[in-house]
Design an enzyme around this catalytic site. Structure first.
Site, mmCIF file in Angstrom:
data_model
loop_
_atom_site.group_PDB
_atom_site.id
_atom_site.type_symbol
_atom_site.label_atom_id
_atom_site.label_comp_id
_atom_site.label_asym_id
_atom_site.label_seq_id
_atom_site.Cartn_x
_atom_site.Cartn_y
_atom_site.Cartn_z
ATOM 1 N N ASP A 81 0.833 -1.193 0.000
ATOM 2 C CA ASP A 81 0.000 0.000 0.000
ATOM 3 C C ASP A 81 0.874 1.252 0.000
ATOM 4 O OD1 ASP A 81 -2.352 -1.506 0.121
ATOM 5 O OD2 ASP A 81 -2.246 -1.636 2.308
ATOM 6 N N TYR A 110 6.277 -9.060 8.184
ATOM 7 C CA TYR A 110 6.092 -7.614 8.343
ATOM 8 C C TYR A 110 6.343 -7.220 9.791
ATOM 9 C CZ TYR A 110 3.349 -8.001 3.991
ATOM 10 O OH TYR A 110 2.931 -8.265 2.706
ATOM 11 N N ASP A 124 -6.101 1.950 7.321
ATOM 12 C CA ASP A 124 -4.808 2.528 7.660
ATOM 13 C C ASP A 124 -4.967 4.040 7.819
ATOM 14 O OD1 ASP A 124 -4.925 3.565 5.075
ATOM 15 O OD2 ASP A 124 -3.481 2.154 4.257
ATOM 16 N N ARG A 219 -3.886 -5.241 7.124
ATOM 17 C CA ARG A 219 -4.924 -4.321 7.611
ATOM 18 C C ARG A 219 -6.102 -5.087 8.199
ATOM 19 N NH1 ARG A 219 -6.544 -1.149 2.595
ATOM 20 N NH2 ARG A 219 -5.577 -2.921 1.515
#
Length: 268
Positions: A81, A110, A124, A219
């Site tokens: 993103d 991540y 986000d 997310r």
């Protein structure tokens, strides 16, 4: 390379175990022990590892690389993103893009910063706030819920995603203000480790590391974490550290490539 050490191989999951300090791209100190990280640098001349900066799309990276590398045909092994940073695998030319078929299905890791106490339209910090309330949560409770994320989850994909419904990507509906129920998708968390939590104003921020299967939306995991704790949650920061055995430490910045400090011998 690949880099190796004289000691026994480091299990892949061990790179997540309460990392105290990463002292370089190749070494980490964990509970007083020094480990050498095994790296899979780009083994093909047509694979380029990029450290994507914040604020641009994944395709922006390709757009900037094309004139520098002199190749139009490019692809990548997993979208990040705009607000996310970190490792991207870029396939260059016909040979490189062909290799992406295998690389796109690799597990990814991540480092995530979640904001508890706020929910947004996009999941986000880029979206509009849809819910906000003060949060005070015990750190031990947060740590337990983060660790318990390990496993399989059938949870909704983000409304702002490329997942299609009735032939159109979900973000098409979202941008037009059309309300749709996002489909649920199986997402697999293979490792989940708590790192830190802190209060800031009326929110609680949580930093943790996850290793997930391909196609998992972080997310969605952050919102699931909030749901389990009974609070709204959104992704505040996201950085991809590995794709399979490829490491962020082996990636190059776009600036270094554009300036000529890093060059590649691309096969035609």
């Amino acid at each position: 390379r690949p880099r190796t050490s004289n000691s026994s191989p480091l299990p892949s999951s061990s790179i997540f175990n309460r990392t105290e300090k990463i002292i370089s791209e190749n070494f980490l100190v964990e509970r007083g022990f020094l480990f050498v990280l095994i790296s899979m640098e780009a083994t093909s001349k047509n694979i380029v590892l990029i450290d994507k900066p914040k604020g641009i799309t994944s395709f922006d990276c390709i757009r900037r690389l094309r004139p520098v590398l002199g190749v139009k045909k490019m692809g990548h092994a997993g979208t990040l993103d705009p607000l996310a940073t970190g490792l991207m695998i870029i396939g260059v030319g016909r040979k490189g893009t062909k290799e992406l078929n295998e690389l796109s299905g690799l597990d990814k890791t991540y480092i995530v910063t979640a904001k508890l106490g706020e929910k947004t339209t996009t999941g986000d910090a880029e979206g509009e706030v849809t819910e906000k309330r003060p949060v005070k949560i015990n750190t031990k409770e947060i740590e337990k819920e983060v660790v318990d994320l390990k496993g399989e989850h059938m949870i909704p994909v983000p409304v702002y995603s490329a997942v299609k419904k009735k032939g159109k990507p979900l973000y098409w509906y979202a941008r037009k203000g059309i309300s749709v129920t996002p489909p649920r998708k199986l997402m697999v968390v293979k490792e989940s480790f708590f790192e830190d939590a802190w209060d800031e104003e009326d929110a609680v921020y949580v930093r943790f590391r996850v290793k997930v299967s391909s196609g998992t939306y972080v997310r969605s995991l952050v919102e699931e974490l909030g749901r389990r704790m009974g609070v709204p949650a959104t992704t505040s920061d996201l950085r991809r550290e590995t794709i399979g055995d490829y490491l962020l430490g082996d990636a190059h910045s776009l600036e270094d490539i554009e300036s000529g400090r890093v060059t590649f011998d691309i096969e035609s």
